[in-house]
Design a protein around this motif. Structure first.
Motif, PDB file in Angstrom:
ATOM      1  N   MET A  85      -5.937   2.629  16.722  1.00 51.62           N
ATOM      2  CA  MET A  85      -6.827   2.036  15.739  1.00 51.62           C
ATOM      3  C   MET A  85      -6.009   1.631  14.514  1.00 51.62           C
ATOM      4  N   THR A  86      -6.124   0.384  14.114  1.00 52.20           N
ATOM      5  CA  THR A  86      -5.401  -0.113  12.950  1.00 52.20           C
ATOM      6  C   THR A  86      -6.343  -0.228  11.772  1.00 52.20           C
ATOM      7  N   LYS A  87      -5.948   0.385  10.644  1.00 49.26           N
ATOM      8  CA  LYS A  87      -6.760   0.338   9.436  1.00 49.26           C
ATOM      9  C   LYS A  87      -5.961  -0.326   8.324  1.00 49.26           C
ATOM     10  N   LYS A  88      -6.608  -1.193   7.597  1.00 49.52           N
ATOM     11  CA  LYS A  88      -5.953  -1.863   6.481  1.00 49.52           C
ATOM     12  C   LYS A  88      -6.783  -1.676   5.227  1.00 49.52           C
ATOM     13  N   GLN A  89      -6.154  -1.134   4.191  1.00 48.89           N
ATOM     14  CA  GLN A  89      -6.864  -0.898   2.948  1.00 48.89           C
ATOM     15  C   GLN A  89      -6.794  -2.121   2.048  1.00 48.89           C
ATOM     16  N   GLU A  90      -7.903  -2.411   1.394  1.00 51.60           N
ATOM     17  CA  GLU A  90      -7.965  -3.518   0.454  1.00 51.60           C
ATOM     18  C   GLU A  90      -8.859  -3.141  -0.715  1.00 51.60           C
ATOM     19  N   ILE A  91      -8.570  -3.745  -1.869  1.00 54.97           N
ATOM     20  CA  ILE A  91      -9.432  -3.595  -3.031  1.00 54.97           C
ATOM     21  C   ILE A  91     -10.348  -4.816  -3.098  1.00 54.97           C
ATOM     22  N   GLN A  92     -11.637  -4.593  -3.076  1.00 60.84           N
ATOM     23  CA  GLN A  92     -12.613  -5.670  -3.230  1.00 60.84           C
ATOM     24  C   GLN A  92     -13.182  -5.610  -4.646  1.00 60.84           C
ATOM     25  N   LEU A  93     -13.639  -6.719  -5.150  1.00 62.98           N
ATOM     26  CA  LEU A  93     -14.187  -6.764  -6.505  1.00 62.98           C
ATOM     27  C   LEU A  93     -15.666  -7.125  -6.493  1.00 62.98           C
ATOM     28  N   PHE A  94     -16.448  -6.307  -7.171  1.00 62.26           N
ATOM     29  CA  PHE A  94     -17.864  -6.603  -7.397  1.00 62.26           C
ATOM     30  C   PHE A  94     -18.074  -6.639  -8.907  1.00 62.26           C
ATOM     31  N   GLU A  95     -18.350  -7.830  -9.440  1.00 59.87           N
ATOM     32  CA  GLU A  95     -18.523  -8.012 -10.883  1.00 59.87           C
ATOM     33  C   GLU A  95     -17.361  -7.384 -11.648  1.00 59.87           C
ATOM     34  N   GLU A  96     -16.139  -7.689 -11.193  1.00 63.60           N
ATOM     35  CA  GLU A  96     -14.899  -7.224 -11.824  1.00 63.60           C
ATOM     36  C   GLU A  96     -14.659  -5.723 -11.679  1.00 63.60           C
ATOM     37  N   LYS A  97     -15.504  -5.032 -10.923  1.00 63.60           N
ATOM     38  CA  LYS A  97     -15.318  -3.607 -10.670  1.00 63.60           C
ATOM     39  C   LYS A  97     -14.640  -3.431  -9.303  1.00 63.60           C
ATOM     40  N   LYS A  98     -13.657  -2.542  -9.227  1.00 65.11           N
ATOM     41  CA  LYS A  98     -12.905  -2.337  -8.003  1.00 65.11           C
ATOM     42  C   LYS A  98     -13.658  -1.438  -7.022  1.00 65.11           C
ATOM     43  N   VAL A  99     -13.644  -1.852  -5.771  1.00 68.26           N
ATOM     44  CA  VAL A  99     -14.216  -1.049  -4.689  1.00 68.26           C
ATOM     45  C   VAL A  99     -13.131  -0.895  -3.623  1.00 68.26           C
ATOM     46  N   ARG A 100     -12.727   0.336  -3.362  1.00 70.36           N
ATOM     47  CA  ARG A 100     -11.730   0.584  -2.324  1.00 70.36           C
ATOM     48  C   ARG A 100     -12.385   0.449  -0.943  1.00 70.36           C
ATOM     49  N   HIS A 149     -17.919   9.936   6.826  1.00 64.14           N
ATOM     50  CA  HIS A 149     -16.700  10.723   6.991  1.00 64.14           C
ATOM     51  C   HIS A 149     -15.690  10.359   5.909  1.00 64.14           C
ATOM     52  N   GLY A 150     -14.579  11.055   5.893  1.00 63.82           N
ATOM     53  CA  GLY A 150     -13.576  10.836   4.864  1.00 63.82           C
ATOM     54  C   GLY A 150     -12.348  10.107   5.384  1.00 63.82           C
ATOM     55  N   LEU A 151     -11.769   9.272   4.536  1.00 64.04           N
ATOM     56  CA  LEU A 151     -10.506   8.599   4.816  1.00 64.04           C
ATOM     57  C   LEU A 151      -9.615   8.751   3.595  1.00 64.04           C
ATOM     58  N   LYS A 152      -8.315   8.749   3.812  1.00 65.03           N
ATOM     59  CA  LYS A 152      -7.401   8.824   2.680  1.00 65.03           C
ATOM     60  C   LYS A 152      -7.270   7.448   2.025  1.00 65.03           C
ATOM     61  N   MET A 153      -7.514   7.414   0.713  1.00 65.14           N
ATOM     62  CA  MET A 153      -7.403   6.188  -0.059  1.00 65.14           C
ATOM     63  C   MET A 153      -6.594   6.461  -1.324  1.00 65.14           C
ATOM     64  N   VAL A 154      -6.066   5.401  -1.906  1.00 61.10           N
ATOM     65  CA  VAL A 154      -5.287   5.549  -3.130  1.00 61.10           C
ATOM     66  C   VAL A 154      -6.212   5.920  -4.284  1.00 61.10           C
ATOM     67  N   ALA A 155      -5.962   7.059  -4.911  1.00 61.49           N
ATOM     68  CA  ALA A 155      -6.772   7.528  -6.034  1.00 61.49           C
ATOM     69  C   ALA A 155      -6.237   6.960  -7.346  1.00 61.49           C
ATOM     70  N   ALA A 156      -6.908   7.288  -8.442  1.00 59.91           N
ATOM     71  CA  ALA A 156      -6.522   6.767  -9.755  1.00 59.91           C
ATOM     72  C   ALA A 156      -5.114   7.193 -10.149  1.00 59.91           C
ATOM     73  N   ASP A 157      -4.659   8.347  -9.626  1.00 59.65           N
ATOM     74  CA  ASP A 157      -3.321   8.830  -9.959  1.00 59.65           C
ATOM     75  C   ASP A 157      -2.246   8.273  -9.031  1.00 59.65           C
ATOM     76  N   GLY A 158      -2.644   7.350  -8.152  1.00 57.50           N
ATOM     77  CA  GLY A 158      -1.693   6.719  -7.250  1.00 57.50           C
ATOM     78  C   GLY A 158      -1.431   7.491  -5.967  1.00 57.50           C
ATOM     79  N   LYS A 159      -2.017   8.664  -5.825  1.00 55.77           N
ATOM     80  CA  LYS A 159      -1.814   9.468  -4.625  1.00 55.77           C
ATOM     81  C   LYS A 159      -2.905   9.197  -3.597  1.00 55.77           C
ATOM     82  N   MET A 160      -2.572   9.433  -2.333  1.00 56.23           N
ATOM     83  CA  MET A 160      -3.541   9.255  -1.260  1.00 56.23           C
ATOM     84  C   MET A 160      -4.405  10.505  -1.178  1.00 56.23           C
ATOM     85  N   ARG A 161      -5.704  10.331  -1.404  1.00 60.45           N
ATOM     86  CA  ARG A 161      -6.620  11.468  -1.376  1.00 60.45           C
ATOM     87  C   ARG A 161      -7.807  11.167  -0.469  1.00 60.45           C
TER      88      ARG A 161
END
Length: 277
Positions: free
Chosen positions: A1-16, A66-78
């Motif tokens: 399974m291939t997963k690709k993370q992207e930041i989407q924008l809703f009204e200039e607000k970031k959505v991981r 369920h949970g997935l690891k994403m880049v948090a505000a501190d730059g770490k994968m959480r």
């Protein structure tokens, strides 16, 4: 399974978000959406309380998230709670917000755009070019990167034809090619550049991209001629393809007197958009 993370924008607000190739669906960070819809000062706490309440009510949507690891505000994968589009539609019903309907429309558009790109690869390429330009990459680098994507796709198509399984076997063959031409496995190469979760190819120089492209294109062409069956035979060809780029690297280094392998990563030479002159 291939997963690709992207930041989407809703009204200039970031959505991981994470795109799952196998399931062909987006997963959205729930806490990001809670923050947008509620404008809460502590969206994590809001989501914890909401999740507890919904679980107590026997809400099946919450239990299937369920949970997935994403880049948090501190730059770490959480580890972050995520939900697909259908699950989010149900969760949003439990969040009183004047933005709820607009957000549902936005999610549908995000999903539709990705499916359109899958049907028309040119749309995907155009989006990739726009994204790289926004990050500050040069036109020459972008052209090489896009060509590399095309070469990579041709190679993975050839591996599939040979009966190689996507996922771990693809990764193992990529390691063989990379180590043969660069002298390092993919992990070692990333460590050499000081990378963690970032894409190695997105942090290669023009020369590195060209050598990697030569290695993968050579592997694909040799495979077409030798018609291997399965992983073991494809592994031998991967080494042969990588050796073609290895010879080119050594010849280049003998002419320039310096290594073709750079320790630099993109952040070392790309200026943030707001700092560009």
């Amino acid at each position: 399974m291939t997963k690709k993370q992207e930041i989407q924008l809703f009204e200039e607000k970031k959505v991981r978000t994470v795109w799952d190739d196998e399931q062909e669906k987006w997963y959205f960070s729930i806490v990001d959406i809670v923050e947008i819809l509620t404008e809460s000062a502590d969206p994590q706490a809001y989501w914890r309380k909401l999740k507890q309440r919904l679980k107590a009510e026997g809400n099946e949507t919450v239990t299937s998230c369920h949970g997935l690891k994403m880049v948090a505000a501190d730059g770490k994968m959480r580890l972050t709670d995520v939900a697909d589009q259908e699950q989010l539609f149900r969760l949003i019903q439990s969040i009183p917000s004047p933005k709820a309907e607009l957000f549902k429309i936005w999610m549908a558009q995000v999903a539709s755009q990705r499916l359109d790109q899958m049907q028309d690869p040119e749309l995907n390429i155009n989006q990739a070019i726009a994204d790289y330009k926004r990050l500050g990459y040069s036109d020459k680098w972008i052209n090489n990167r896009i060509k590399g994507i095309e070469v990579r796709k041709e190679l993975t198509d050839e591996w599939e034809r040979a009966g190689v399984q996507s996922g771990q076997q693809f990764a193992s063959l990529t390691d063989i090619i990379t180590k043969e031409w660069s002298g390092m496995t993919t992990r070692q190469y990333k460590q050499h550049k000081g990378l963690k979760k970032e894409s190695l190819r997105d942090n290669m120089s023009n020369v590195e991209l060209a050598l990697n492209m030569l290695a993968e294109a050579s592997t694909a062409e040799i495979s077409k001629e030798k018609n291997p069956k399965g992983f073991a035979q494809s592994a031998k060809i991967a080494k042969e393809g990588g050796s073609v780029a290895k010879a080119a690297r050594k010849q280049l280094e003998s002419k320039t007197g310096k290594s073709a392998i750079s320790a630099s990563k993109a952040s070392d030479y790309l200026l943030p958009p707001d700092k560009e002159s």
